[in-house]
Design a protein around this motif. Structure first.
Motif, PDB file in Angstrom:
ATOM      1  N   GLU A  94      47.167  38.784  53.477  1.00  0.00           N
ATOM      2  CA  GLU A  94      47.302  40.164  52.979  1.00  0.00           C
ATOM      3  C   GLU A  94      48.183  40.209  51.742  1.00  0.00           C
ATOM      4  OE1 GLU A  94      48.429  43.178  55.825  1.00  0.00           O
ATOM      5  OE2 GLU A  94      47.164  42.260  57.356  1.00  0.00           O
ATOM      6  N   ALA A  95      49.309  39.488  51.784  1.00  0.00           N
ATOM      7  CA  ALA A  95      50.198  39.441  50.625  1.00  0.00           C
ATOM      8  C   ALA A  95      49.505  38.781  49.438  1.00  0.00           C
ATOM      9  CB  ALA A  95      51.487  38.698  50.983  1.00  0.00           C
ATOM     10  N   ALA A  96      48.792  37.687  49.705  1.00  0.00           N
ATOM     11  CA  ALA A  96      48.094  36.965  48.641  1.00  0.00           C
ATOM     12  C   ALA A  96      47.003  37.821  48.016  1.00  0.00           C
ATOM     13  CB  ALA A  96      47.509  35.661  49.187  1.00  0.00           C
ATOM     14  N   LEU A  97      46.336  38.613  48.821  1.00  0.00           N
ATOM     15  CA  LEU A  97      45.280  39.491  48.318  1.00  0.00           C
ATOM     16  C   LEU A  97      45.866  40.499  47.329  1.00  0.00           C
ATOM     17  CD1 LEU A  97      42.240  39.674  48.884  1.00  0.00           C
ATOM     18  CD2 LEU A  97      42.748  41.360  50.629  1.00  0.00           C
ATOM     19  N   SER A  98      46.999  41.084  47.697  1.00  0.00           N
ATOM     20  CA  SER A  98      47.670  42.038  46.814  1.00  0.00           C
ATOM     21  C   SER A  98      48.127  41.357  45.520  1.00  0.00           C
ATOM     22  CB  SER A  98      48.868  42.654  47.547  1.00  0.00           C
ATOM     23  OG  SER A  98      49.554  43.546  46.720  1.00  0.00           O
ATOM     24  N   LEU A  99      48.707  40.171  45.646  1.00  0.00           N
ATOM     25  CA  LEU A  99      49.115  39.414  44.464  1.00  0.00           C
ATOM     26  C   LEU A  99      47.915  39.096  43.582  1.00  0.00           C
ATOM     27  CD1 LEU A  99      51.610  36.930  46.139  1.00  0.00           C
ATOM     28  CD2 LEU A  99      52.187  38.633  44.386  1.00  0.00           C
ATOM     29  N   ALA A 100      46.811  38.723  44.201  1.00  0.00           N
ATOM     30  CA  ALA A 100      45.618  38.332  43.448  1.00  0.00           C
ATOM     31  C   ALA A 100      45.063  39.493  42.631  1.00  0.00           C
ATOM     32  CB  ALA A 100      44.561  37.772  44.387  1.00  0.00           C
ATOM     33  N   VAL A 101      45.107  40.702  43.164  1.00  0.00           N
ATOM     34  CA  VAL A 101      44.649  41.875  42.404  1.00  0.00           C
ATOM     35  C   VAL A 101      45.476  41.996  41.121  1.00  0.00           C
ATOM     36  CG1 VAL A 101      44.500  44.398  42.381  1.00  0.00           C
ATOM     37  CG2 VAL A 101      43.727  43.134  44.392  1.00  0.00           C
ATOM     38  N   SER A 102      46.799  41.875  41.259  1.00  0.00           N
ATOM     39  CA  SER A 102      47.683  41.976  40.089  1.00  0.00           C
ATOM     40  C   SER A 102      47.455  40.821  39.119  1.00  0.00           C
ATOM     41  CB  SER A 102      49.144  41.996  40.533  1.00  0.00           C
ATOM     42  OG  SER A 102      49.406  43.124  41.324  1.00  0.00           O
ATOM     43  N   MET A 103      47.300  39.612  39.661  1.00  0.00           N
ATOM     44  CA  MET A 103      47.062  38.450  38.809  1.00  0.00           C
ATOM     45  C   MET A 103      45.758  38.595  38.028  1.00  0.00           C
ATOM     46  SD  MET A 103      48.213  35.459  41.481  1.00  0.00           S
ATOM     47  CE  MET A 103      47.812  34.070  40.421  1.00  0.00           C
ATOM     48  N   ALA A 104      44.718  39.045  38.710  1.00  0.00           N
ATOM     49  CA  ALA A 104      43.422  39.217  38.043  1.00  0.00           C
ATOM     50  C   ALA A 104      43.545  40.224  36.910  1.00  0.00           C
ATOM     51  CB  ALA A 104      42.367  39.664  39.052  1.00  0.00           C
ATOM     52  N   GLU A 105      44.152  41.358  37.198  1.00  0.00           N
ATOM     53  CA  GLU A 105      44.283  42.395  36.163  1.00  0.00           C
ATOM     54  C   GLU A 105      45.103  41.886  34.979  1.00  0.00           C
ATOM     55  OE1 GLU A 105      45.860  46.971  35.546  1.00  0.00           O
ATOM     56  OE2 GLU A 105      45.555  46.237  37.586  1.00  0.00           O
ATOM     57  N   ALA A 106      46.214  41.220  35.251  1.00  0.00           N
ATOM     58  CA  ALA A 106      47.061  40.716  34.160  1.00  0.00           C
ATOM     59  C   ALA A 106      46.305  39.716  33.292  1.00  0.00           C
ATOM     60  CB  ALA A 106      48.324  40.073  34.744  1.00  0.00           C
ATOM     61  N   HIS A 107      45.563  38.811  33.914  1.00  0.00           N
ATOM     62  CA  HIS A 107      44.842  37.800  33.137  1.00  0.00           C
ATOM     63  C   HIS A 107      43.684  38.427  32.357  1.00  0.00           C
ATOM     64  CE1 HIS A 107      44.285  33.630  32.093  1.00  0.00           C
ATOM     65  NE2 HIS A 107      42.986  33.776  32.259  1.00  0.00           N
ATOM     66  N   LEU A 108      42.989  39.357  32.974  1.00  0.00           N
ATOM     67  CA  LEU A 108      41.891  40.035  32.275  1.00  0.00           C
ATOM     68  C   LEU A 108      42.407  40.773  31.047  1.00  0.00           C
ATOM     69  CD1 LEU A 108      39.985  41.396  35.380  1.00  0.00           C
ATOM     70  CD2 LEU A 108      39.116  39.659  33.777  1.00  0.00           C
ATOM     71  N   ARG A 109      43.599  41.335  31.133  1.00  0.00           N
ATOM     72  CA  ARG A 109      44.184  42.057  29.994  1.00  0.00           C
ATOM     73  C   ARG A 109      44.427  41.147  28.793  1.00  0.00           C
ATOM     74  NH1 ARG A 109      45.651  47.251  30.922  1.00  0.00           N
ATOM     75  NH2 ARG A 109      45.840  47.892  33.094  1.00  0.00           N
ATOM     76  N   THR A 110      44.509  39.834  29.014  1.00  0.00           N
ATOM     77  CA  THR A 110      44.678  38.891  27.901  1.00  0.00           C
ATOM     78  C   THR A 110      43.351  38.613  27.203  1.00  0.00           C
ATOM     79  OG1 THR A 110      44.314  36.833  29.167  1.00  0.00           O
ATOM     80  CG2 THR A 110      46.584  37.748  29.138  1.00  0.00           C
ATOM     81  N   GLY A 111      42.272  39.170  27.762  1.00  0.00           N
ATOM     82  CA  GLY A 111      40.950  38.958  27.180  1.00  0.00           C
ATOM     83  C   GLY A 111      40.224  37.747  27.730  1.00  0.00           C
ATOM     84  N   HIS A 112      40.763  37.143  28.769  1.00  0.00           N
ATOM     85  CA  HIS A 112      40.150  35.959  29.366  1.00  0.00           C
ATOM     86  C   HIS A 112      39.503  36.304  30.699  1.00  0.00           C
ATOM     87  CE1 HIS A 112      43.060  34.096  26.586  1.00  0.00           C
ATOM     88  NE2 HIS A 112      42.096  33.201  26.458  1.00  0.00           N
ATOM     89  N   ASP A 113      38.483  35.527  31.030  1.00  0.00           N
ATOM     90  CA  ASP A 113      37.781  35.711  32.302  1.00  0.00           C
ATOM     91  C   ASP A 113      38.627  35.231  33.479  1.00  0.00           C
ATOM     92  OD1 ASP A 113      35.602  36.575  30.833  1.00  0.00           O
ATOM     93  OD2 ASP A 113      34.343  34.824  31.311  1.00  0.00           O
ATOM     94  N   VAL A 114      38.284  35.758  34.633  1.00  0.00           N
ATOM     95  CA  VAL A 114      38.824  35.308  35.911  1.00  0.00           C
ATOM     96  C   VAL A 114      37.628  34.998  36.793  1.00  0.00           C
ATOM     97  CG1 VAL A 114      40.096  35.987  37.996  1.00  0.00           C
ATOM     98  CG2 VAL A 114      40.900  36.743  35.739  1.00  0.00           C
TER      99      VAL A 114
END
Length: 180
Positions: free
Chosen positions: A53-73
């Motif tokens: 559950e914690a990892a899922l929440s972290l992953a949402v934030s990680m995905a959004e942060a990386h996508l904001r750099t213009g790179h794929d996830v």
């Protein structure tokens, strides 16, 4: 435009293999394997589901942060709860990125065979997940997962299903790329 490529599907169907190859061929892409994020959360061996559950929440934030750099996830993760997938879709939307959900599916027997054959080279985290599957009933547990995923697909008609029956990893890779 950046893309979040969610590769969904049951254990042993080729999600992680696809993600590793995709990342190797596309510099800057994040391989967001949530099963790997789980082992970064203290106590994951004692209470895997709480850590998940914690990892899922972290992953949402990680995905959004990386996508904001213009790179794929690329995210090789089985999800069978619509709201969990919607959280990732919303993260992609907030980042101004596309969200693609590709579901790798195989017949129950092939899925069980693939799962059994992957045990030899499994990472510590995947071995732990494999142990959870075995404790849950092994093939019977995998059949339940297959059925849950099939029911999930009824609620997510926008998902693209790629059958992996009879395909090797290279053929599966090409089929996923064609689906994108």
């Amino acid at each position: 435009m950046a893309r979040l490529i969610h590769v969904n599907g049951p254990s042993g169907v080729g999600k992680s293999t696809f993600a590793r190859v995709y990342v190797d061929r596309h510099p800057g892409v994040l391989d967001l394997d949530i099963d790997q994020v789980v082992h970064l959360v203290g106590g994951w061996r004692d209470d895997f589901w709480k850590a998940f559950e914690a990892a899922l929440s972290l992953a949402v934030s990680m995905a959004e942060a990386h996508l904001r750099t213009g790179h794929d996830v690329v995210m090789p993760q089985m999800l069978t709860k619509v709201e969990e997938a919607e959280d990732f879709q919303a993260a992609a939307d907030r980042a101004g990125a596309e969200y693609h959900e590709i579901v790798l599916m195989a017949g129950k027997e092939q899925m069980i065979d693939r799962f059994a054959s992957r045990a030899a080279g499994a990472s510590d985290v995947h071995r732990h997940i494999d142990d959870i599957v075995v404790r849950g009933g092994g093939p019977v547990f995998l059949e339940r997962i297959h059925d849950q995923l099939s029911a999930y697909l009824d609620a997510r008609p926008e998902c693209v299903v790629v059958r992996t029956d009879g395909r090797d990893p290279a053929q599966t890779y090409d089929a996923v790329l064609a689906a994108l």
